[in-house]
Design a protein around this motif. Structure first.
Motif, PDB file in Angstrom:
ATOM      1  N   LEU A  11       0.910  -1.085   0.007  1.00  0.00           N
ATOM      2  CA  LEU A  11       0.165  -0.244   0.048  1.00  0.00           C
ATOM      3  C   LEU A  11       0.830   1.372   0.014  1.00  0.00           C
ATOM      4  O   LEU A  11       0.668   2.130  -0.774  1.00  0.00           O
ATOM      5  CB  LEU A  11      -0.898   0.063   1.185  1.00  0.00           C
ATOM      6  CG  LEU A  11      -1.786   1.232   1.381  1.00  0.00           C
ATOM      7  CD1 LEU A  11      -2.836   1.233   0.318  1.00  0.00           C
ATOM      8  CD2 LEU A  11      -2.632   1.398   2.767  1.00  0.00           C
ATOM      9  N   VAL A  12       1.852   1.139   0.907  1.00  0.00           N
ATOM     10  CA  VAL A  12       2.685   2.679   0.684  1.00  0.00           C
ATOM     11  C   VAL A  12       3.597   2.661  -0.297  1.00  0.00           C
ATOM     12  O   VAL A  12       3.727   3.661  -0.934  1.00  0.00           O
ATOM     13  CB  VAL A  12       3.631   2.363   2.262  1.00  0.00           C
ATOM     14  CG1 VAL A  12       4.707   3.538   2.140  1.00  0.00           C
ATOM     15  CG2 VAL A  12       2.901   2.432   3.335  1.00  0.00           C
ATOM     16  N   TRP A  13       4.072   1.571  -0.815  1.00  0.00           N
ATOM     17  CA  TRP A  13       4.655   1.508  -2.202  1.00  0.00           C
ATOM     18  C   TRP A  13       3.970   2.016  -3.098  1.00  0.00           C
ATOM     19  O   TRP A  13       4.491   2.696  -4.064  1.00  0.00           O
ATOM     20  CB  TRP A  13       5.353   0.160  -2.550  1.00  0.00           C
ATOM     21  CG  TRP A  13       6.510   0.172  -3.452  1.00  0.00           C
ATOM     22  CD1 TRP A  13       6.069   0.142  -4.943  1.00  0.00           C
ATOM     23  CD2 TRP A  13       7.822   0.123  -3.482  1.00  0.00           C
ATOM     24  NE1 TRP A  13       7.284   0.049  -5.643  1.00  0.00           N
ATOM     25  CE2 TRP A  13       8.246  -0.056  -4.729  1.00  0.00           C
ATOM     26  CE3 TRP A  13       8.837   0.338  -2.394  1.00  0.00           C
ATOM     27  CZ2 TRP A  13       9.596   0.278  -5.168  1.00  0.00           C
ATOM     28  CZ3 TRP A  13       9.953   0.035  -2.466  1.00  0.00           C
ATOM     29  CH2 TRP A  13      10.595   0.111  -3.931  1.00  0.00           C
ATOM     30  N   GLY A  14       2.732   1.450  -3.433  1.00  0.00           N
ATOM     31  CA  GLY A  14       2.026   2.065  -4.378  1.00  0.00           C
ATOM     32  C   GLY A  14       1.416   3.238  -4.501  1.00  0.00           C
ATOM     33  O   GLY A  14       1.365   3.985  -5.358  1.00  0.00           O
ATOM     34  N   THR A  15       1.342   3.803  -3.286  1.00  0.00           N
ATOM     35  CA  THR A  15       0.648   5.237  -2.997  1.00  0.00           C
ATOM     36  C   THR A  15       1.868   5.937  -3.321  1.00  0.00           C
ATOM     37  O   THR A  15       1.599   7.200  -3.969  1.00  0.00           O
ATOM     38  CB  THR A  15       0.608   5.312  -1.372  1.00  0.00           C
ATOM     39  OG1 THR A  15      -0.584   4.469  -1.155  1.00  0.00           O
ATOM     40  CG2 THR A  15      -0.050   6.845  -1.337  1.00  0.00           C
ATOM     41  N   ALA A  16       3.168   5.710  -2.983  1.00  0.00           N
ATOM     42  CA  ALA A  16       4.407   6.552  -3.231  1.00  0.00           C
ATOM     43  C   ALA A  16       4.699   6.489  -4.558  1.00  0.00           C
ATOM     44  O   ALA A  16       4.879   7.763  -5.441  1.00  0.00           O
ATOM     45  CB  ALA A  16       5.357   6.070  -2.752  1.00  0.00           C
ATOM     46  N   ASP A  17       4.291   5.518  -5.477  1.00  0.00           N
ATOM     47  CA  ASP A  17       4.453   5.397  -6.948  1.00  0.00           C
ATOM     48  C   ASP A  17       3.545   6.256  -7.718  1.00  0.00           C
ATOM     49  O   ASP A  17       3.789   7.001  -8.573  1.00  0.00           O
ATOM     50  CB  ASP A  17       4.276   3.969  -7.391  1.00  0.00           C
ATOM     51  CG  ASP A  17       4.909   3.655  -8.605  1.00  0.00           C
ATOM     52  OD1 ASP A  17       5.722   4.366  -9.188  1.00  0.00           O
ATOM     53  OD2 ASP A  17       4.437   2.846  -9.501  1.00  0.00           O
ATOM     54  N   TYR A  18       2.295   6.034  -7.123  1.00  0.00           N
ATOM     55  CA  TYR A  18       1.190   7.075  -7.834  1.00  0.00           C
ATOM     56  C   TYR A  18       1.424   8.384  -7.540  1.00  0.00           C
ATOM     57  O   TYR A  18       1.142   9.160  -8.620  1.00  0.00           O
ATOM     58  CB  TYR A  18      -0.182   6.762  -7.051  1.00  0.00           C
ATOM     59  CG  TYR A  18      -1.323   7.163  -7.746  1.00  0.00           C
ATOM     60  CD1 TYR A  18      -1.949   7.098  -8.745  1.00  0.00           C
ATOM     61  CD2 TYR A  18      -1.844   8.541  -6.966  1.00  0.00           C
ATOM     62  CE1 TYR A  18      -2.879   7.851  -9.139  1.00  0.00           C
ATOM     63  CE2 TYR A  18      -2.956   9.221  -7.261  1.00  0.00           C
ATOM     64  CZ  TYR A  18      -3.316   9.011  -8.619  1.00  0.00           C
ATOM     65  OH  TYR A  18      -4.257   9.721  -9.137  1.00  0.00           O
ATOM     66  N   GLY A  20       4.210   9.916  -7.106  1.00  0.00           N
ATOM     67  CA  GLY A  20       5.352  10.291  -7.762  1.00  0.00           C
ATOM     68  C   GLY A  20       4.882  10.333  -9.471  1.00  0.00           C
ATOM     69  O   GLY A  20       5.687  11.508  -9.976  1.00  0.00           O
ATOM     70  N   GLY A  21       4.353   9.556  -9.594  1.00  0.00           N
ATOM     71  CA  GLY A  21       3.688   9.686 -11.089  1.00  0.00           C
ATOM     72  C   GLY A  21       2.990  10.965 -11.437  1.00  0.00           C
ATOM     73  O   GLY A  21       3.274  11.610 -12.640  1.00  0.00           O
ATOM     74  N   GLN A  22       2.031  11.147 -10.472  1.00  0.00           N
ATOM     75  CA  GLN A  22       1.180  12.345 -10.627  1.00  0.00           C
ATOM     76  C   GLN A  22       2.094  13.721 -10.569  1.00  0.00           C
ATOM     77  O   GLN A  22       1.895  14.644 -11.352  1.00  0.00           O
ATOM     78  CB  GLN A  22       0.237  12.457  -9.565  1.00  0.00           C
ATOM     79  CG  GLN A  22      -0.827  11.495  -9.779  1.00  0.00           C
ATOM     80  CD  GLN A  22      -1.765  11.774 -10.985  1.00  0.00           C
ATOM     81  OE1 GLN A  22      -1.871  12.717 -11.366  1.00  0.00           O
ATOM     82  NE2 GLN A  22      -1.972  10.513 -11.654  1.00  0.00           N
ATOM     83  N   ALA A  23       3.105  13.816  -9.670  1.00  0.00           N
ATOM     84  CA  ALA A  23       3.966  14.957  -9.628  1.00  0.00           C
ATOM     85  C   ALA A  23       4.739  15.053 -10.835  1.00  0.00           C
ATOM     86  O   ALA A  23       5.017  16.277 -11.361  1.00  0.00           O
ATOM     87  CB  ALA A  23       4.890  14.646  -8.345  1.00  0.00           C
ATOM     88  N   SER A  24       5.296  14.044 -11.336  1.00  0.00           N
ATOM     89  CA  SER A  24       5.968  14.153 -12.684  1.00  0.00           C
ATOM     90  C   SER A  24       5.233  14.726 -13.659  1.00  0.00           C
ATOM     91  O   SER A  24       5.926  15.116 -14.914  1.00  0.00           O
ATOM     92  CB  SER A  24       6.797  12.678 -12.990  1.00  0.00           C
ATOM     93  OG  SER A  24       5.851  11.741 -13.356  1.00  0.00           O
ATOM     94  N   ARG A  25       3.867  14.535 -13.780  1.00  0.00           N
ATOM     95  CA  ARG A  25       3.127  14.951 -14.720  1.00  0.00           C
ATOM     96  C   ARG A  25       3.094  16.528 -14.806  1.00  0.00           C
ATOM     97  O   ARG A  25       2.871  17.123 -15.628  1.00  0.00           O
ATOM     98  CB  ARG A  25       1.703  14.477 -14.896  1.00  0.00           C
ATOM     99  CG  ARG A  25       1.688  13.099 -15.182  1.00  0.00           C
ATOM    100  CD  ARG A  25       0.240  12.610 -15.405  1.00  0.00           C
ATOM    101  NE  ARG A  25       0.301  11.140 -15.768  1.00  0.00           N
ATOM    102  CZ  ARG A  25      -0.934  10.449 -15.974  1.00  0.00           C
ATOM    103  NH1 ARG A  25      -1.961  10.953 -15.740  1.00  0.00           N
ATOM    104  NH2 ARG A  25      -0.740   9.212 -16.363  1.00  0.00           N
ATOM    105  N   ARG A  26       3.165  16.921 -13.337  1.00  0.00           N
ATOM    106  CA  ARG A  26       3.030  18.523 -13.207  1.00  0.00           C
ATOM    107  C   ARG A  26       4.091  19.140 -13.177  1.00  0.00           C
ATOM    108  O   ARG A  26       4.248  20.530 -13.431  1.00  0.00           O
ATOM    109  CB  ARG A  26       2.226  18.582 -11.888  1.00  0.00           C
ATOM    110  CG  ARG A  26       0.773  18.263 -11.940  1.00  0.00           C
ATOM    111  CD  ARG A  26       0.187  18.528 -10.627  1.00  0.00           C
ATOM    112  NE  ARG A  26      -1.287  18.132 -10.801  1.00  0.00           N
ATOM    113  CZ  ARG A  26      -1.698  16.935  -9.987  1.00  0.00           C
ATOM    114  NH1 ARG A  26      -1.043  16.577  -9.112  1.00  0.00           N
ATOM    115  NH2 ARG A  26      -3.050  16.639 -10.033  1.00  0.00           N
ATOM    116  N   VAL A  31      13.232  17.575 -11.029  1.00  0.00           N
ATOM    117  CA  VAL A  31      12.791  18.263  -9.594  1.00  0.00           C
ATOM    118  C   VAL A  31      11.889  17.202  -8.910  1.00  0.00           C
ATOM    119  O   VAL A  31      12.168  17.153  -7.502  1.00  0.00           O
ATOM    120  CB  VAL A  31      11.742  19.452 -10.093  1.00  0.00           C
ATOM    121  CG1 VAL A  31      11.110  20.052  -8.700  1.00  0.00           C
ATOM    122  CG2 VAL A  31      12.513  20.471 -10.849  1.00  0.00           C
ATOM    123  N   VAL A  32      11.141  16.389  -9.361  1.00  0.00           N
ATOM    124  CA  VAL A  32      10.476  15.227  -8.813  1.00  0.00           C
ATOM    125  C   VAL A  32      11.499  14.479  -7.943  1.00  0.00           C
ATOM    126  O   VAL A  32      11.403  13.825  -6.673  1.00  0.00           O
ATOM    127  CB  VAL A  32       9.466  14.487  -9.498  1.00  0.00           C
ATOM    128  CG1 VAL A  32       8.849  13.452  -8.725  1.00  0.00           C
ATOM    129  CG2 VAL A  32       8.148  15.575  -9.857  1.00  0.00           C
TER     130      VAL A  32
END
Length: 71
Positions: A11-18, A20-26, A31-32
Motif C-alpha cells: 500500500l505504501v509503495w503503491g501510494t508513493a509510486d502513484y 510520484g507519477g502524478q507529480a512528474s506530470r505537473r 525536480v520530482v
C-alpha cells in the motif's frame, strides 16, 4: 503478521509510486526526483539517533534488520 506487513508495504509503495507519477506530470522529472531523494534523506537523518540507541541495546546485526525493515 507477515501478510499484514506485506499488505501495508504494498500500500505504501503503491501510494508513493502513484504520487510520484502524478507529480512528474505537473513538474519536471528531475525536480520530482530531487524532492523524493531529499525526503528520503530526511527519513534517514531522523532514524540515525534511533539507530544509535538500537545499536547500543541490541547490536549491529539486529539494528540493521530492524531499521532495514522500517525503511
Amino acid at each position: 503478521m507477515s501478510v499484514l506487513l506485506a499488505a501495508l508495504s504494498a500500500l505504501v509503495w503503491g501510494t508513493a509510486d502513484y504520487i510520484g507519477g502524478q507529480a512528474s506530470r505537473r513538474a519536471e522529472s528531475v525536480v520530482v526526483t530531487l524532492v523524493g531523494q531529499a525526503a528520503g534523506l530526511v527519513v534517514v537523518l531522523v532514524m540515525l539517533p534511533i539507530a544509535q540507541v538500537l545499536i547500543e541495546r541490541v547490536g549491529w546485526r539486529e539494528a540493521y534488520l530492524i531499521l532495514g525493515g522500517a525503511m
